[in-house]
Design an enzyme around this catalytic site. Structure first.
Site, PDB file in Angstrom:
ATOM      1  N   GLN A  12       1.101  -0.683   0.161  1.00 41.89           N
ATOM      2  CA  GLN A  12       0.143   0.044  -0.153  1.00 41.89           C
ATOM      3  C   GLN A  12       0.823   1.363   0.148  1.00 41.89           C
ATOM      4  O   GLN A  12       0.236   2.501  -0.918  1.00 41.89           O
ATOM      5  CB  GLN A  12      -0.619  -0.019   0.936  1.00 41.89           C
ATOM      6  CG  GLN A  12      -1.832   0.953   1.513  1.00 41.89           C
ATOM      7  CD  GLN A  12      -2.616   1.180   2.658  1.00 41.89           C
ATOM      8  OE1 GLN A  12      -2.428   0.406   3.165  1.00 41.89           O
ATOM      9  NE2 GLN A  12      -3.775   2.155   2.549  1.00 41.89           N
ATOM     10  N   ASP A  34      10.605  -6.588  -3.546  1.00 44.62           N
ATOM     11  CA  ASP A  34       9.814  -6.658  -3.578  1.00 44.62           C
ATOM     12  C   ASP A  34       9.564  -8.675  -3.078  1.00 44.62           C
ATOM     13  O   ASP A  34      10.333  -8.935  -3.751  1.00 44.62           O
ATOM     14  CB  ASP A  34       7.798  -6.851  -3.636  1.00 44.62           C
ATOM     15  CG  ASP A  34       7.149  -6.669  -2.817  1.00 44.62           C
ATOM     16  OD1 ASP A  34       6.759  -7.860  -2.038  1.00 44.62           O
ATOM     17  OD2 ASP A  34       6.644  -5.667  -1.794  1.00 44.62           O
ATOM     18  N   TYR A 141       1.836  -8.336  16.050  1.00 45.20           N
ATOM     19  CA  TYR A 141       2.827  -6.551  15.334  1.00 45.20           C
ATOM     20  C   TYR A 141       3.549  -5.900  16.179  1.00 45.20           C
ATOM     21  O   TYR A 141       4.473  -5.397  16.106  1.00 45.20           O
ATOM     22  CB  TYR A 141       1.433  -5.999  14.619  1.00 45.20           C
ATOM     23  CG  TYR A 141       1.711  -5.198  14.045  1.00 45.20           C
ATOM     24  CD1 TYR A 141       2.342  -5.163  12.497  1.00 45.20           C
ATOM     25  CD2 TYR A 141       1.106  -3.673  13.929  1.00 45.20           C
ATOM     26  CE1 TYR A 141       2.261  -4.520  11.845  1.00 45.20           C
ATOM     27  CE2 TYR A 141       0.878  -1.895  13.428  1.00 45.20           C
ATOM     28  CZ  TYR A 141       2.211  -2.707  12.109  1.00 45.20           C
ATOM     29  OH  TYR A 141       2.063  -1.476  11.223  1.00 45.20           O
ATOM     30  N   LYS A 145       6.674  -4.261  16.453  1.00 36.56           N
ATOM     31  CA  LYS A 145       7.253  -2.500  16.340  1.00 36.56           C
ATOM     32  C   LYS A 145       8.331  -1.483  17.479  1.00 36.56           C
ATOM     33  O   LYS A 145       8.398  -0.696  16.932  1.00 36.56           O
ATOM     34  CB  LYS A 145       6.030  -1.909  15.988  1.00 36.56           C
ATOM     35  CG  LYS A 145       4.880  -2.014  14.709  1.00 36.56           C
ATOM     36  CD  LYS A 145       6.124  -1.794  13.970  1.00 36.56           C
ATOM     37  CE  LYS A 145       5.322  -2.050  12.561  1.00 36.56           C
ATOM     38  NZ  LYS A 145       6.364  -1.689  11.097  1.00 36.56           N
TER      39      LYS A 145
END
Ligand SMILES: NC(=O)c1ccc[n+]([C@@H]2O[C@H](COP(=O)([O-])OP(=O)(O)OC[C@H]3O[C@@H](n4cnc5c(N)ncnc54)[C@H](O)[C@@H]3O)[C@@H](O)[C@H]2O)c1
Length: 318
Positions: A12, A34, A141, A145
């Protein structure tokens, strides 16, 4: 100027970051990469390489061959996907970053890392979340982070690496679909509103979260990487926001443009629990003071622009 490498470039953010970087620095100066190989504008307009960030040799080979000086490291698993696959999330989010930092150390590259509002947890103050505060996230997640922020700090302090980062809010965009985050509703809602005049939202109506339109986020990344390093006290994890709103408020704004638009709520307990563990609104004064951050898009302007772009695309398809 040495070249720029973007990892996870077909996602995105990368789908919009790469064209902006290429406009600014020249198409051949920006290498997109990627683990997906499908044809896309991102891949066609300049160099594209297959780079799996958990393989250090693949990163190092591309960095050496293209004489890369800056890495925008976007490759990661997002919040909802990471909760479904915590082991893979640790491997990709932490293993990938560690290898990128090692290659950056060897070749003297600057590194940009996107952190997230997911780096906070339920014990963090929810309103006006300060720049420096409690970070005890309860999701895989979020754990990756916070760890990533610390690892980037470590490489900056221990090895003098130029690492910089932003705690990004939920991002709204119309170019590439979101990759499985908790704030994806704020993109889906536009598509469903235009196609069906109705949206079944997976978060509760009153779930307030920080949000930003993609052009602001892309500009923030590039401005941070160009900022005077002497002024950066919080170099690896600046709180960043544009606005904080609920699904109900976004639906109301969309309803101003699409007559008869309706929303109801089919709450997904997994994503609701993630959202409930995040702040309602964060304080981004450090970004404003240390490198002049200023958002340009508010909810009303973003809603108009999203609908214009998506309407144009729908028309072109018919
Ligand atoms: N989109 C948001 O709302 C948001 C908010 C805060 C932070 N972020 C962070 O920004 C970064 C990019 O987010 P995005 O929304 O573009 O994500 P995305 O899921 O849309 O894209 C991630 C890309 O990484 C690639 N990838 C996955 N594993 C890989 C690997 N091992 N090696 C190389 N590439 C790999 C995927 O193929 C995908 O194209 C992530 O670190 C994410 O945590 C995103």
């Amino acid at each position: 100027m040495r070249r720029i490498l973007v990892t996870g470039a077909l996602g995105q953010i990368g789908s919009e970051l790469v064209p902006v970087l290429r406009d600014r620095y020249g198409a051949d100066r920006v290498v997109a990469s990627d683990v997906r190989m499908h044809a896309s504008a991102t891949a066609d307009d300049g160099p594209f390489e297959y780079v799996d960030c958990v393989h250090i040799r693949q990163i190092a080979e591309v960095v050496r061959r293209y004489e890369v000086g800056t890495i925008y490291h976007l490759a990661a698993l997002l919040s909802a996907v990471a909760e479904a696959k915590p082991r893979v999330a640790w491997d990709v989010n932490m293993g990938g970053l560690y290898r990128v930092l090692e290659v950056a150390r060897e070749y003297g590259c600057a590194v940009f890392l996107p952190s997230s509002i997911g780096a906070f947890g339920p014990s963090t103050p929810r309103e006006g979340t300060p720049q420096d505060t409690i970070q005890r996230p309860t999701t895989m997640y979020g754990i990756t982070k916070v760890s990533a922020e610390l690892l980037c700090d470590y490489y900056a302090q221990r090895f003098g690496l130029d690492t910089r980062g932003l705690r990004l809010p939920g991002l709204i965009s119309h170019v590439a679909p979101p990759g499985g985050g908790t704030t994806d509703y704020a993109v889906e809602i536009f598509h469903h509103a235009l196609r069906y005049g109705h949206y079944a939202c997976f978060l509760r109506a009153d779930t307030r979260l920080d949000m930003m339109y993609m052009p602001d986020a892309i500009r923030a990344m590039i401005e941070l990487m160009n900022a005077d390093p002497q002024r950066l006290v919080h170099r690896n994890a600046f709180n960043l926001t544009a606005e904080s709103f609920t699904p109900a408020r976004l639906a109301e704004e969309i309803g101003r443009h699409i007559e008869g638009f309706t929303i109801d709520y089919e709450v997904d307990p997994l994503r609701q629990a993630i959202a409930d563990s995040w702040p309602d609104s964060i304080d981004d004064r450090a970004a404003r003071e240390e490198w002049g951050w200023q958002p340009e898009w508010d909810l009303a302007a973003m809603t108009r622009d999203m609908l214009d772009h998506l309407r144009g695309r729908l028309k072109a398809q018919h």
